[in-house]
Design an enzyme around this catalytic site. Sequence first.
Site, mmCIF file in Angstrom:
data_model
loop_
_atom_site.group_PDB
_atom_site.id
_atom_site.type_symbol
_atom_site.label_atom_id
_atom_site.label_comp_id
_atom_site.label_asym_id
_atom_site.label_seq_id
_atom_site.Cartn_x
_atom_site.Cartn_y
_atom_site.Cartn_z
ATOM 1 N N CYS A 65 -2.624 12.660 2.012
ATOM 2 C CA CYS A 65 -2.891 11.664 0.974
ATOM 3 C C CYS A 65 -4.378 11.564 0.688
ATOM 4 O O CYS A 65 -5.204 11.837 1.555
ATOM 5 C CB CYS A 65 -2.357 10.305 1.413
ATOM 6 S SG CYS A 65 -2.415 9.088 0.080
ATOM 7 N N CYS A 69 -4.847 3.537 2.515
ATOM 8 C CA CYS A 69 -4.269 2.192 2.661
ATOM 9 C C CYS A 69 -4.179 1.865 4.155
ATOM 10 O O CYS A 69 -3.560 2.622 4.919
ATOM 11 C CB CYS A 69 -2.891 2.114 2.018
ATOM 12 S SG CYS A 69 -2.885 2.712 0.314
ATOM 13 N N CYS A 72 -0.682 1.796 5.914
ATOM 14 C CA CYS A 72 0.255 2.890 5.628
ATOM 15 C C CYS A 72 1.149 3.247 6.830
ATOM 16 O O CYS A 72 0.648 3.481 7.924
ATOM 17 C CB CYS A 72 -0.509 4.136 5.195
ATOM 18 S SG CYS A 72 0.621 5.471 4.740
HETATM 19 C C1 SAM Z 1 4.227 5.756 2.197
HETATM 20 S S1 SAM Z 1 4.081 5.517 0.494
HETATM 21 C C2 SAM Z 1 4.084 7.187 -0.135
HETATM 22 C C3 SAM Z 1 3.967 7.284 -1.632
HETATM 23 C C4 SAM Z 1 2.617 7.004 -2.249
HETATM 24 N N1 SAM Z 1 1.547 7.532 -1.519
HETATM 25 C C5 SAM Z 1 2.444 5.528 -2.502
HETATM 26 O O1 SAM Z 1 1.637 4.883 -1.841
HETATM 27 O O2 SAM Z 1 3.157 5.036 -3.370
HETATM 28 C C6 SAM Z 1 5.691 4.937 -0.011
HETATM 29 C C7 SAM Z 1 5.769 3.421 -0.212
HETATM 30 O O3 SAM Z 1 5.660 2.797 1.049
HETATM 31 C C8 SAM Z 1 4.838 1.646 0.906
HETATM 32 N N2 SAM Z 1 4.278 1.316 2.211
HETATM 33 C C9 SAM Z 1 3.323 1.971 2.884
HETATM 34 N N3 SAM Z 1 3.047 1.377 4.047
HETATM 35 C C10 SAM Z 1 3.867 0.301 4.136
HETATM 36 C C11 SAM Z 1 4.049 -0.725 5.110
HETATM 37 N N4 SAM Z 1 3.335 -0.765 6.218
HETATM 38 N N5 SAM Z 1 4.980 -1.671 4.868
HETATM 39 C C12 SAM Z 1 5.722 -1.639 3.726
HETATM 40 N N6 SAM Z 1 5.593 -0.694 2.780
HETATM 41 C C13 SAM Z 1 4.665 0.253 2.973
HETATM 42 C C14 SAM Z 1 3.820 2.097 -0.109
HETATM 43 O O4 SAM Z 1 3.127 1.045 -0.712
HETATM 44 C C15 SAM Z 1 4.674 2.847 -1.088
HETATM 45 O O5 SAM Z 1 5.208 1.999 -2.075
HETATM 46 S S1 SF4 Z 2 0.627 4.051 1.192
HETATM 47 FE FE1 SF4 Z 2 -0.020 5.746 2.516
HETATM 48 S S2 SF4 Z 2 0.688 7.534 1.479
HETATM 49 FE FE2 SF4 Z 2 0.704 5.901 -0.046
HETATM 50 S S3 SF4 Z 2 -1.308 5.939 -1.041
HETATM 51 FE FE3 SF4 Z 2 -1.495 4.570 0.660
HETATM 52 S S4 SF4 Z 2 -2.273 5.853 2.325
HETATM 53 FE FE4 SF4 Z 2 -1.414 7.197 0.810
#
Ligand code: SAM
Ligand code: SF4
Length: 343
Positions: A65, A69, A72
């Site tokens: 990525c 975040c 994440c």
């Molecule tokens: C892991 S991300 C991957 C896709 C993309 N990078 C994004 O951020 O949309 C998939 C979804 O999981 C959410 N997400 C990530 N970490 C999370 C957490 N700790 N608790 C709940 N949702 C989470 C993200 O905001 C996103 O909507």
């Molecule tokens: S939630 Fe994780 S995978 Fe999605 S943009 Fe943020 S750092 Fe990247």
Amino acid sequence: MHFSSVSPKLLLQLCISTIHSIFASVFSKVRYWTAGGCKGSVSVLPADRDATTPTSVNYHFTRKCNYKCGFCFHTAKTSFVLPLEEAQRGLKLLKESGMEKINFSGGEPFLHEKGEFLGEMVQFCKQDLQLPSVSIVSNGSMIKEKWFQKYGAYLDILAVSCDSFDEATNQLIGRAQGRKSHLENLYKIRNWCQQYKVAFKINSVINTFNIDEDMSEHIMELNPVRWKVFQCLLIDGENAGQDALREAERFVISDQQFQEFLDRHSNVSCLVPESNEKMRNSYLILDEYMRFLDCREGRKDPSKSILDVGVKEAICFSGFDEKMFLKRGGKYVWSKADMKLEW
Ligand SMILES: C[S@@+](CC[C@H](N)C(=O)[O-])C[C@H]1O[C@@H](n2cnc3c(N)ncnc32)[C@H](O)[C@@H]1O
Ligand code: SF4
């Protein structure tokens, strides 16, 4: 053996060991159906095991990525991505097992080969496999109009994640690349979705940084088909505990705080809430090796790959709770052909 010739003590030992082995056998079967359980419920019977269908699957084909975040829960633990032909073989196996919806996620799905790999899979799933629903969840930062021109026709839903309508908050969360505006991208993509007839969705993670925000006005202006609102979730080995690449404890909010956020946004009709409880077992998650990830123990325990053992065997180790999937509204109108898109 004649019991009359056996001492009472030995007889007692024999009885205890027989009872013990009966219990052990029953316990191991229950453990298999639950831990590996196709439905994640103690009441699951062997006959039901065959009934678990991968109706809706989330394929996190890359972990890489460009954002950071802080909360994440699917981090860059490997840089592995399957060759396209292998990924397509896996998708075909899933379709043959009853998959109706595929969601491509990550990592950032538009990063690998500048979105071409993703586009090829989207086209394959709609054109070749004729799946009713093909969707993507993305941070939105890498999407170009050219991608919509080439692949937009094959995509039903594009979800863009946005946790705040304040740029400074996005920066604090790490939902940004350098100083680039996350919100500018969000609005731009919303317009492309309209132009290229892709249903637009928004995902937000509610955490300590955005808990007091009122997003109603912005969401209503953007008018997504769905607004998924997640309570920030901890997963051991991803964003919590030793060896994790993120430490998300400081982002975690209580159930009550989450409820207060939902109450503040009760006027937003497209809001779909997902508490920690709803999220944990109600997704079928495939990782970059096409292994199902079982989140029930608060971490992501992988099955064998569907490419090695097939879908039926691997899915028994997914921890998937079909009842919770239905309870959270996992099945909805998900083909754009069936949506009344006013664009
Ligand atoms: C892991 S991300 C991957 C896709 C993309 N990078 C994004 O951020 O949309 C998939 C979804 O999981 C959410 N997400 C990530 N970490 C999370 C957490 N700790 N608790 C709940 N949702 C989470 C993200 O905001 C996103 O909507
Ligand atoms: S939630 Fe994780 S995978 Fe999605 S943009 Fe943020 S750092 Fe990247």
